[in-house]
Structure formats: C-alpha cells, structure tokens
Design a protein around this motif. Structure first.
Motif: not given
Lengths: 116, 114
Positions: A35, A37, A40-45, A59, A88, A90, A107-109, A112
């Motif tokens: 993913x 991040x 304003x867009x959240x997480x996207x796969x 996505x 970022x 994940x 999830x991993x840490x 960035x």
C-alpha cells in the motif's frame, strides 16, 4: 515474534534510479500486499499476492512491479522512480483467504520514500 | 474510485467521552474491517464484521454494519488519551470471483484530550 519487516525504513533517491523495497513475514501467510499512504488520500493498494507466483493489481499499480518467488517475501520494485512516487509505503500480510473473505492484515512498520 | 469515505475527517473529544466514526462504501462487500494507526506507524487491526452480522463488540469497541445503507460505524466508549490515532475502515469491493483487492477509507483522525 510474529511480524512483517520492511527494508529500508527511510530512503531518499533520485528520479530514474531503480530501487527495491523488501518485505518479509514470518507467519506463513499466503496473502501479501503493498500500500501507499498519502495525505488526504488514505491507503491505496498497489499490488497484492494470493500465493507464490500469484500476483494481481490493486488500485494504483502504475510504475511499480512485484514478485512472489517465496512465500515469505514480497519485494516492491520501482524501475524508474518519479517524484510522484514519494510516499509512505506499507507491506502487509494476511492468513489464507477463502470464500471471498479478506482476513485481518498484519502491517509492517512502513518505508518512507522520497524521490527528488 | 471505490474508496471508502470516513466521517468525520477529524474528531476531538475529552477523555471519558465516546467517539463515533462512520464509514460509507459504494459496492457490495463480504466483510468490513477497522484499523487504527498511530502517527506514521503501521496499521493495527481492531475488528472484523461480516456482511451477515449487524453488530460486534470487542472491549470498548462497538462496530455496526448496515449493508442496506452501505455504511458502518465504530464506537469507542470511555475514550482515553491512548486512543488518539487515525482510524480506517477497509473492505473488499465485490468485483467477481478471483479478486481479493482490499480498499481502505481515507480515515478519521481522533484526538482525545486528557
């Protein structure tokens, strides 16, 4: 300890220089996913994998590649990074899916990434 | 986009109060999950509710699911400062057999003031 590890945790690179972010899990999970991040867009796969040698697009797959040669590893490859891939990232894993259900993700840490 | 929408985007409450956040989605789903993320860290799974369930509890968390309205809510009772985090819903949009794509909402940022 059951965990998902990612390396590196921080990376600054330049446009066009190929890079790989590694992801490894020690829980024998079949499902793994990447993913990104962004504010304003959240997480996207980006991509996910149901098992060894089985991957599929999420996505936002453009500009990324993945491979799943071993069950525990799922590296994310940026062949020619661009500044819009600054984000970022994940990695996550999940136990076997069946009957159409997606189970809880571990999830991993996070990594960035900055592309200049 | 089939991304979920959380509401509100941000919420600030006093310690001890209840916090409610909502998630709406557009497609049929099999289950819906809620996750918590402390600033810049990996997400942690909180609770999963299946499409044939209407309500589920886990400690101070209560999740409801209304498939007719395509919405879910997460209630945190008696909030604590440690609950300060962003909360995300996640679901698998139904797009036929063979797709296990997981979609996340944009998140609600909760601040609990001591």
């Amino acid at each position: 300890e059951a965990q998902v590890t990612q390396n590196p945790r921080y990376l600054i690179t330049v446009t066009g220089k190929k890079l790989t972010v590694t992801c490894s899990q020690n829980m024998n999970h079949e499902y793994m996913s990447w993913y990104r991040q962004d504010p304003g867009l959240g997480l996207r796969q980006i991509y996910y994998s149901m098992n060894v040698e089985v991957t599929d697009k999420g996505d936002v797959p453009e500009g990324y590649k993945v491979s799943r040669k071993e069950k525990r590893n799922f590296p994310l490859i940026l062949e020619s990074p661009s500044p819009n891939q600054t984000s970022l990232y994940f990695c996550a894993s999940s136990p076997r899916t069946s009957g159409g259900y997606n189970y809880e993700q571990y999830f991993g840490p996070g990594t960035r990434l900055t592309v200049t | 986009s089939q991304q979920g929408e959380e509401d509100p985007q941000a919420l600030s409450i006093q310690e001890g109060e209840n916090a409610t956040m909502n998630c709406s989605y557009k497609t049929s789903i099999n289950n819906l999950q809620w996750y918590r993320q402390n600033s810049g860290r990996g997400l942690v799974h909180l609770i999963l509710i299946r499409s044939n369930e209407r309500e589920k509890h886990s400690g101070r968390l209560r999740v409801t699911l209304d498939t007719s309205k395509k919405s879910s809510s997460l209630l945190i009772t008696a909030s604590r400062a440690a609950d300060t985090a962003s909360y995300f819903c996640a679901f698998r949009p139904y797009s036929g057999a063979g797709s296990y794509q997981l979609t996340f909402g944009k998140g609600t940022k909760l601040s609990v003031i001591p």
